[in-house]
Every structure is written in structure tokens, then in C-alpha cells.
Design a protein around this motif. Structure first.
Motif, PDB file in Angstrom:
ATOM      1  N   LYS A 145       0.858  -1.195   0.000  1.00 35.68           N
ATOM      2  CA  LYS A 145       0.000   0.000   0.000  1.00 35.68           C
ATOM      3  C   LYS A 145       0.890   1.239   0.000  1.00 35.68           C
ATOM      4  O   LYS A 145       2.082   1.164   0.301  1.00 35.68           O
ATOM      5  CB  LYS A 145      -0.868  -0.003   1.277  1.00 35.68           C
ATOM      6  CG  LYS A 145      -1.851  -1.170   1.317  1.00 35.68           C
ATOM      7  CD  LYS A 145      -3.297  -0.671   1.412  1.00 35.68           C
ATOM      8  CE  LYS A 145      -4.273  -1.809   1.236  1.00 35.68           C
ATOM      9  NZ  LYS A 145      -4.284  -2.691   2.426  1.00 35.68           N
ATOM     10  N   GLN A 146       0.296   2.375  -0.297  1.00 30.24           N
ATOM     11  CA  GLN A 146       1.091   3.589  -0.449  1.00 30.24           C
ATOM     12  C   GLN A 146       1.862   4.002   0.791  1.00 30.24           C
ATOM     13  O   GLN A 146       2.934   4.592   0.704  1.00 30.24           O
ATOM     14  CB  GLN A 146       0.213   4.745  -0.935  1.00 30.24           C
ATOM     15  CG  GLN A 146       0.082   4.751  -2.440  1.00 30.24           C
ATOM     16  CD  GLN A 146       1.429   4.610  -3.160  1.00 30.24           C
ATOM     17  OE1 GLN A 146       2.229   5.516  -3.167  1.00 30.24           O
ATOM     18  NE2 GLN A 146       1.688   3.464  -3.755  1.00 30.24           N
ATOM     19  N   PHE A 149       6.133   1.085   4.449  1.00 30.24           N
ATOM     20  CA  PHE A 149       7.494   1.566   4.615  1.00 30.24           C
ATOM     21  C   PHE A 149       8.192   0.631   5.591  1.00 30.24           C
ATOM     22  O   PHE A 149       7.669   0.362   6.668  1.00 30.24           O
ATOM     23  CB  PHE A 149       7.456   2.991   5.173  1.00 30.24           C
ATOM     24  CG  PHE A 149       8.807   3.630   5.343  1.00 30.24           C
ATOM     25  CD1 PHE A 149       9.419   4.297   4.281  1.00 30.24           C
ATOM     26  CD2 PHE A 149       9.460   3.588   6.562  1.00 30.24           C
ATOM     27  CE1 PHE A 149      10.657   4.906   4.439  1.00 30.24           C
ATOM     28  CE2 PHE A 149      10.705   4.186   6.730  1.00 30.24           C
ATOM     29  CZ  PHE A 149      11.308   4.853   5.662  1.00 30.24           C
ATOM     30  N   TYR A 169       9.609 -11.208   0.931  1.00 29.11           N
ATOM     31  CA  TYR A 169       9.894  -9.864   0.416  1.00 29.11           C
ATOM     32  C   TYR A 169      10.352  -8.923   1.522  1.00 29.11           C
ATOM     33  O   TYR A 169      11.149  -8.031   1.288  1.00 29.11           O
ATOM     34  CB  TYR A 169       8.645  -9.317  -0.278  1.00 29.11           C
ATOM     35  CG  TYR A 169       8.895  -8.188  -1.268  1.00 29.11           C
ATOM     36  CD1 TYR A 169       9.857  -8.293  -2.277  1.00 29.11           C
ATOM     37  CD2 TYR A 169       8.133  -7.023  -1.223  1.00 29.11           C
ATOM     38  CE1 TYR A 169      10.059  -7.271  -3.198  1.00 29.11           C
ATOM     39  CE2 TYR A 169       8.321  -5.996  -2.151  1.00 29.11           C
ATOM     40  CZ  TYR A 169       9.304  -6.122  -3.130  1.00 29.11           C
ATOM     41  OH  TYR A 169       9.498  -5.112  -4.038  1.00 29.11           O
ATOM     42  N   GLN A 173      13.752  -6.851   1.310  1.00 26.95           N
ATOM     43  CA  GLN A 173      13.759  -5.399   1.439  1.00 26.95           C
ATOM     44  C   GLN A 173      14.662  -4.967   2.589  1.00 26.95           C
ATOM     45  O   GLN A 173      15.456  -4.023   2.444  1.00 26.95           O
ATOM     46  CB  GLN A 173      12.323  -4.872   1.653  1.00 26.95           C
ATOM     47  CG  GLN A 173      12.211  -3.395   2.050  1.00 26.95           C
ATOM     48  CD  GLN A 173      12.599  -2.419   0.940  1.00 26.95           C
ATOM     49  OE1 GLN A 173      13.386  -2.731   0.048  1.00 26.95           O
ATOM     50  NE2 GLN A 173      12.041  -1.227   0.996  1.00 26.95           N
ATOM     51  N   SER A 217      19.139  -7.014  -6.218  1.00 26.80           N
ATOM     52  CA  SER A 217      18.500  -5.792  -5.731  1.00 26.80           C
ATOM     53  C   SER A 217      19.513  -4.733  -5.307  1.00 26.80           C
ATOM     54  O   SER A 217      19.202  -3.542  -5.311  1.00 26.80           O
ATOM     55  CB  SER A 217      17.548  -6.104  -4.566  1.00 26.80           C
ATOM     56  OG  SER A 217      18.237  -6.753  -3.530  1.00 26.80           O
TER      57      SER A 217
ATOM     58  N   VAL B 195      15.698  -2.124  -8.268  1.00 23.25           N
ATOM     59  CA  VAL B 195      14.715  -1.627  -7.305  1.00 23.25           C
ATOM     60  C   VAL B 195      13.728  -0.734  -8.035  1.00 23.25           C
ATOM     61  O   VAL B 195      13.958  -0.333  -9.174  1.00 23.25           O
ATOM     62  CB  VAL B 195      15.376  -0.813  -6.155  1.00 23.25           C
ATOM     63  CG1 VAL B 195      16.216  -1.694  -5.253  1.00 23.25           C
ATOM     64  CG2 VAL B 195      16.198   0.346  -6.714  1.00 23.25           C
ATOM     65  N   MET B 198       7.891   0.986  -5.580  1.00 20.18           N
ATOM     66  CA  MET B 198       6.625   0.263  -5.457  1.00 20.18           C
ATOM     67  C   MET B 198       5.660   1.034  -4.550  1.00 20.18           C
ATOM     68  O   MET B 198       4.458   0.908  -4.658  1.00 20.18           O
ATOM     69  CB  MET B 198       6.829  -1.143  -4.887  1.00 20.18           C
ATOM     70  CG  MET B 198       7.962  -1.952  -5.503  1.00 20.18           C
ATOM     71  SD  MET B 198       8.025  -1.930  -7.303  1.00 20.18           S
ATOM     72  CE  MET B 198       9.681  -2.562  -7.560  1.00 20.18           C
ATOM     73  N   THR B 199       6.211   1.797  -3.625  1.00 19.04           N
ATOM     74  CA  THR B 199       5.405   2.734  -2.847  1.00 19.04           C
ATOM     75  C   THR B 199       6.088   4.095  -2.952  1.00 19.04           C
ATOM     76  O   THR B 199       7.271   4.183  -3.313  1.00 19.04           O
ATOM     77  CB  THR B 199       5.307   2.342  -1.350  1.00 19.04           C
ATOM     78  OG1 THR B 199       6.588   2.520  -0.740  1.00 19.04           O
ATOM     79  CG2 THR B 199       4.867   0.896  -1.175  1.00 19.04           C
ATOM     80  N   ALA B 200       5.313   5.144  -2.623  1.00 18.99           N
ATOM     81  CA  ALA B 200       5.857   6.494  -2.764  1.00 18.99           C
ATOM     82  C   ALA B 200       6.974   6.750  -1.754  1.00 18.99           C
ATOM     83  O   ALA B 200       7.853   7.575  -1.989  1.00 18.99           O
ATOM     84  CB  ALA B 200       4.745   7.523  -2.595  1.00 18.99           C
ATOM     85  N   LEU B 201       6.951   6.027  -0.636  1.00 21.96           N
ATOM     86  CA  LEU B 201       7.846   6.356   0.471  1.00 21.96           C
ATOM     87  C   LEU B 201       9.251   5.793   0.350  1.00 21.96           C
ATOM     88  O   LEU B 201      10.184   6.312   0.949  1.00 21.96           O
ATOM     89  CB  LEU B 201       7.229   5.892   1.802  1.00 21.96           C
ATOM     90  CG  LEU B 201       5.920   6.564   2.201  1.00 21.96           C
ATOM     91  CD1 LEU B 201       5.376   5.951   3.483  1.00 21.96           C
ATOM     92  CD2 LEU B 201       6.118   8.063   2.371  1.00 21.96           C
ATOM     93  N   GLN B 202       9.400   4.688  -0.381  1.00 22.05           N
ATOM     94  CA  GLN B 202      10.747   4.146  -0.502  1.00 22.05           C
ATOM     95  C   GLN B 202      10.853   3.218  -1.709  1.00 22.05           C
ATOM     96  O   GLN B 202       9.844   2.843  -2.308  1.00 22.05           O
ATOM     97  CB  GLN B 202      11.221   3.434   0.778  1.00 22.05           C
ATOM     98  CG  GLN B 202      10.499   2.187   1.128  1.00 22.05           C
ATOM     99  CD  GLN B 202      10.965   1.550   2.449  1.00 22.05           C
ATOM    100  OE1 GLN B 202      10.325   0.630   2.921  1.00 22.05           O
ATOM    101  NE2 GLN B 202      12.041   2.027   3.055  1.00 22.05           N
ATOM    102  N   GLU B 203      12.077   2.876  -2.071  1.00 19.54           N
ATOM    103  CA  GLU B 203      12.306   1.915  -3.132  1.00 19.54           C
ATOM    104  C   GLU B 203      12.309   0.500  -2.551  1.00 19.54           C
ATOM    105  O   GLU B 203      12.625   0.297  -1.380  1.00 19.54           O
ATOM    106  CB  GLU B 203      13.631   2.197  -3.833  1.00 19.54           C
ATOM    107  CG  GLU B 203      13.565   3.468  -4.678  1.00 19.54           C
ATOM    108  CD  GLU B 203      14.819   3.691  -5.496  1.00 19.54           C
ATOM    109  OE1 GLU B 203      14.695   3.972  -6.687  1.00 19.54           O
ATOM    110  OE2 GLU B 203      15.919   3.585  -4.918  1.00 19.54           O
ATOM    111  N   TRP B 204      11.948  -0.452  -3.403  1.00 19.45           N
ATOM    112  CA  TRP B 204      11.818  -1.862  -3.002  1.00 19.45           C
ATOM    113  C   TRP B 204      12.505  -2.730  -4.048  1.00 19.45           C
ATOM    114  O   TRP B 204      12.612  -2.322  -5.206  1.00 19.45           O
ATOM    115  CB  TRP B 204      10.331  -2.232  -2.963  1.00 19.45           C
ATOM    116  CG  TRP B 204       9.521  -1.464  -1.973  1.00 19.45           C
ATOM    117  CD1 TRP B 204       9.047  -0.186  -2.102  1.00 19.45           C
ATOM    118  CD2 TRP B 204       9.095  -1.911  -0.682  1.00 19.45           C
ATOM    119  NE1 TRP B 204       8.352   0.185  -0.979  1.00 19.45           N
ATOM    120  CE2 TRP B 204       8.361  -0.865  -0.093  1.00 19.45           C
ATOM    121  CE3 TRP B 204       9.258  -3.105   0.028  1.00 19.45           C
ATOM    122  CZ2 TRP B 204       7.791  -0.974   1.178  1.00 19.45           C
ATOM    123  CZ3 TRP B 204       8.690  -3.220   1.291  1.00 19.45           C
ATOM    124  CH2 TRP B 204       7.972  -2.159   1.863  1.00 19.45           C
ATOM    125  N   PRO B 205      12.904  -3.940  -3.652  1.00 17.32           N
ATOM    126  CA  PRO B 205      13.529  -4.822  -4.645  1.00 17.32           C
ATOM    127  C   PRO B 205      12.618  -5.022  -5.855  1.00 17.32           C
ATOM    128  O   PRO B 205      11.414  -5.245  -5.711  1.00 17.32           O
ATOM    129  CB  PRO B 205      13.722  -6.129  -3.867  1.00 17.32           C
ATOM    130  CG  PRO B 205      13.884  -5.686  -2.444  1.00 17.32           C
ATOM    131  CD  PRO B 205      12.935  -4.535  -2.295  1.00 17.32           C
TER     132      PRO B 205
END
Lengths: 306, 306
Positions: A145-146, A149, A169, A173, A217, B195, B198-205
Motif C-alpha cells: 500500500k502507499q 514503509f 519480500y 527489502q 536488488s 529496485v 513500489m510505494t511512494a515512500l521508498q524503493e523496493w527490490p
């Protein structure tokens, strides 16, 4: 040319060459998976072979790339299979990871994040290093979801990656964040085995799978502490007063066991009881040639005439 | 030497060079993540910029490496963000994977195993290809007991791997078994992005993580159908009657977007609204140089004087 090529070819273990090998070797280094056992099943004739070698005064060392267990957990596994092995005779890649941090003076205020098994956490703890992750993160889920974090600990100074059947995951991460964002954070692989006999019935993705995921990654390469890296050899040499040339590495994998033995200057014996077939050994594309090969370690029992 | 080096350096988009670029380009190819949106948040000024480009008669194409969604799901996402884009303007790596199998005459009796999202399954189905895995295997767990055995379908002729936040050991084993044991089984990567936002707050694998995991366990390299591979370009060229030299690829990643544009012979514009910083662009270690760079696509709106 012909002579050269002959001297490079691995010899099948035979009554003729066995005596030379046996007499010149003071310590036998055994891989476990595919040599001693497959999954939780002992390979035929193993206890009698180890007894014979001990009776003849040979030192025995068990060098396993499988980081799932600690040395003490491996000693328990040997015991449960009816083989008496002391913890001091076992060198696992979980132990190697802890020793790597120790000899490189890993700062005591730093922590280690573990993608892997309880064995790594246990060895790190024994070495006085604070570690977390591993089985504790097995059930953590990510819903992208957005506002999702993952907050990571800025004091993580190393990520250790080994075989992890509970890979998810969240762990990917967490490890990625530590390596990408914590300045100087080490990326340590217990080993890079592609697959292994995690159960007797089939092969399964090995640590090489999880390690590659983190390479993918982070776009970084790890320090590998297990075979074929010879990092463990300095500990072996300290503990056992034997020169490398009087050691014989016995394993079922060309790219880890046999390469490890060769890198360290040991004699090498490939057994076909694990993941390497005779045709793979003799395939022209294979460029790792052991000194000797045989079907299983108990062939040594037959050849010794014991 | 100096002239050469100057002509290689990316130019910041300016009132001076913008007109040349704008007038010579008939179609703008946009990456999505980091260019149009971050996660589910629209980047500033995007709708107005796209409106201006359409009003000036430019063709718009959206080329995304994110395989999680199908083209129709991406069209829905655009709509939910208030942007009207037709499915025909969208080229996702999920679609590319399906098209790769289609143009290579994937046998109709064979199946595809998917490590990735619903979007891949949907595109494969639209292409008339039987596929399974993906979200259906999200909750499958493995308990490595001695009798544990994953039976795999021998008719799987391709494994498609994309971004998969539900990655687990079952999927890794299933995909590995198909690639290692089914003769001729293809290994297809939607993309290899390390990466992503995937969300606005951080990068993800990204998919690069899951793809590398399968490389690690199979010791094979995949066919990559997403950027920077130009596989999608032949579909783009068929659909839009524009030569590559009259296209401009706009993206936030050097190693996928800009390289894709360069590989295809397009003009290239890097935006700094995503994963590449100006210092990364100008770092001596970077050897991928776009023609132009700017902070975000709405700079084009300002420069156009619209």
C-alpha cells in the motif's frame, strides 16, 4: 601434450592408487550433504568408513557449506545418525560467517541482519555479535500500500545471507535497505551453492539463490566465506597441525568442494553419491578436475581391506 | 578530443535546445514509475504536460518495465489518476513476455509457470497461452521434512519471472525444477530492474531480485523482454508509423530507459524525478549518457510556453 592431458585427468580410485593417497594424507576433510548424508538419510557405509579412518590415525574434519545449522546443531545431527563427531571437527559456513566478522574486528556497537537460519544467529551470538532477522522474520508480510514503509536499523553493519527456505519480500527489502543505505555495510554470503539435497527426495534452491537475489536488488557482490573460498582454511590449519598437502578434500561438488580443495593446495577426491554424475565430471565443458573420484566414501573401506 | 567529449555530454533541457528536440520528435515514449508517478502518486504537472503534447500532435506511448499489471490494469491506473490513456498506448513488460512467446511460436500444448503478478497471467491468457502460478502460489509454504517433494508439471515450456512481492521458496523451487528438468524450458525475465518505487515512500527490490534468484538456483541466464532489450520496439514500430529517430525515450533510469532508447536509435531524455540523481548522472563511473536531462517532464510544459 598427451602426457600433460593424462596427468590432468581424474583417476578412479583403485587398489593401485588408493595406497598412495591413503599413506600421504593425514587429514580427510569431508563435505556432508551428498557425502555423509542426503537430507536426513545416511549414505551407505559411512559410519564404518569413518571408524576405519579414525582407527588408522587419520584426522577427520567436516566442512559444510550448509549454514542452516550451527556447529553444535550439526554435532547433534551426526549423533542422531549414529556417528560420534565433536563440535571441534565441524566447520560450517554459519561458523565461517561469524569468524569472518570476528577477524575483521566487526565493531561491537554494530549489528548483523541475517537472511538465513538459526545456525547463523547462534554462531554470531557465540562470537559475541548482536544479530537479528532469520527465523524471526519468517512470517513478516508486505502489503504494498502507499503508506507501506520498512524502517531499518542504521546500526546494521553487515548482512549475512545463507540458505533460507523462509525467504520473503520483507527480508529481501530489509537486507537491501541495510546494504544500500548503511555506509560501509558488509554483504556476506555463507556460500553460493545453486541447489542442495535439503530433502532426500529432490534438490532445492540453495544459498546461491538467496545470495543472488540480494545481488540483484543491491547490484553488489558479496564476500563469500564458505567453499570454494579458502577463508575457513586458516581456522582448520590453526586447529589441526597438518599442512595442506597432507589433507584430502572429499566432496560431491566440483565448483565448491573440489575447487576449495584445489584452492587450498589439498588433494581432492570427488564422490558420485551427491550432485555430480560421472558424465558431468567427464563432460568437456567441465574444467574442474579432482585428483581422484569414486562412487562413495565407503569405497575407501573396501580398498583399505579393513 | 574536447569537442568529442562535449558532444557526448548530456545537455540540460533549455529554451535553446528544447525547440530542436520538440520539432524533430513525433512520438514521446514515457517510462511510468519515476516519470509519470511514484507509487500511486502523480508527479507534479504530468496531466498538463501530456495534454500539451497531445494538443501539439505528438504521439504518446507508455513503456513500463513493471510487469505487476497488465496493459488494461495500467489503463485503469492512469484513469484513477485522472489521465486518459488508451490500452493501445501502453507497452508493459507483462505484455512483452506474452508477445515474446507468441512470436516464437510457443507450442499450444505447453504451459507457462509465472513468478510474478496477475498482470503477466492476464497478458498470457489474452495471447491464448495457458499459464499458472503467480498470485495463486502466494501462500504456499514449504516444510523441509524428509518426505517433502514438489511435483512439477512436465509440460511447462517457459518460466516467466517478474516483480513478485509474494516471492517464496515454493515458487523458487517450482520455477527452478521446470527450468532445470523440463527439456528446452525457456527462462524469461520481464525485466531486471534492481529496485523500484513500489510505494511512494521508498524503493523496493524489483524484478531484478527475483530474476537473479532464479539465475542463482538454475545457473542459467534469462531472455529479457523489457527495457533495455529492444524486443518491445518492433511492436511499437508496427503500431505507430514513426521511425526510431523521430522518437524520444523519456525515463528516470539510465540502465533501462536511456539504454533502451539508445539501443533503439531514439533520442533520449533523462528526468531526475525518479531513481537517478544529477550526481549519479555526472559520476565518472556512469557510462550511459542521455541526449538531454531535466528535473521532471513538466519542464517541457514551461519550455513550450504553453
Amino acid at each position: 601434450m598427451i602426457l600433460n592431458s593424462c596427468s590432468m585427468s581424474p583417476q578412479p580410485l583403485s587398489p593401485h592408487n588408493f595406497r598412495d593417497l591413503f599413506d600421504s594424507v593425514e587429514a580427510f576433510l569431508f563435505d556432508c550433504d551428498g557425502v555423509i548424508w542426503k537430507g536426513d538419510e545416511l549414505i551407505d557405509g559411512v559410519p564404518q568408513t569413518l571408524d576405519m579412518l579414525r582407527a588408522k590415525g587419520k584426522k577427520l574434519v567436516f566442512v559444510t557449506n550448509n549454514s542452516w545449522k550451527s556447529r553444535s546443531q550439526y554435532a547433534d545431527k551426526f549423533r542422531s545418525l549414529g556417528i560420534s563427531v565433536s563440535q571441534d571437527e565441524i566447520f560450517s559456513s554459519s561458523f565461517a560467517a561469524a569468524m569472518y566478522l570476528k577477524v575483521n574486528n566487526f565493531p561491537s556497537q554494530n549489528k548483523v541482519y541475517v537472511i538465513g537460519g538459526e545456525g547463523i544467529l547462534e554462531e554470531l551470538q557465540l562470537a559475541g555479535i548482536t544479530a537479528f532477522g532469520g527465523p524471526d522474520d519468517a512470517n513478516k508480510t508486505i502489503d504494498l500500500k502507499q503508506n507501506c514503509f520498512v524502517e531499518h536499523d542504521k546500526s546494521v553493519g553487515a548482512v549475512v545471507v545463507g540458505i533460507d527456505p523462509n525467504i520473503n519480500y520483507y527480508k529481501l527489502q530489509y537486507g537491501t535497505l541495510c546494504i544500500r543505505e548503511n555506509p560501509g555495510c558488509l554483504f556476506i554470503a555463507t556460500n553460493r551453492d545453486a541447489v542442495g539435497h535439503m530433502t532426500a527426495l529432490q534438490e532445492w534452491p540453495g544459498a546461491g539463490c538467496m545470495v543472488a537475489a540480494i545481488c540483484g536488488s543491491t547490484q553488489k557482490e558479496p564476500v563469500v566465506v564458505g567453499k570454494p573460498s579458502t577463508f575457513m582454511m586458516e581456522f582448520l590449519l590453526k586447529k589441526f597441525n597438518v599442512s595442506c598437502s597432507k589433507m584430502c578434500m572429499v566432496g560431491d561438488r566440483l565448483d565448491t568442494d573440489i575447487l576449495f580443495g584445489q584452492n587450498a593446495g589439498c588433494k581432492t577426491l570427488l564422490v558420485l553419491s551427491g550432485c555430480t554424475t560421472q558424465s558431468a565430471l567427464q563432460d568437456p565443458s567441465n574444467n574442474i578436475q579432482p585428483d581422484y573420484y569414486t562412487s562413495k566414501i565407503s569405497d575407501m573401506l573396501d580398498l583399505s581391506g579393513a
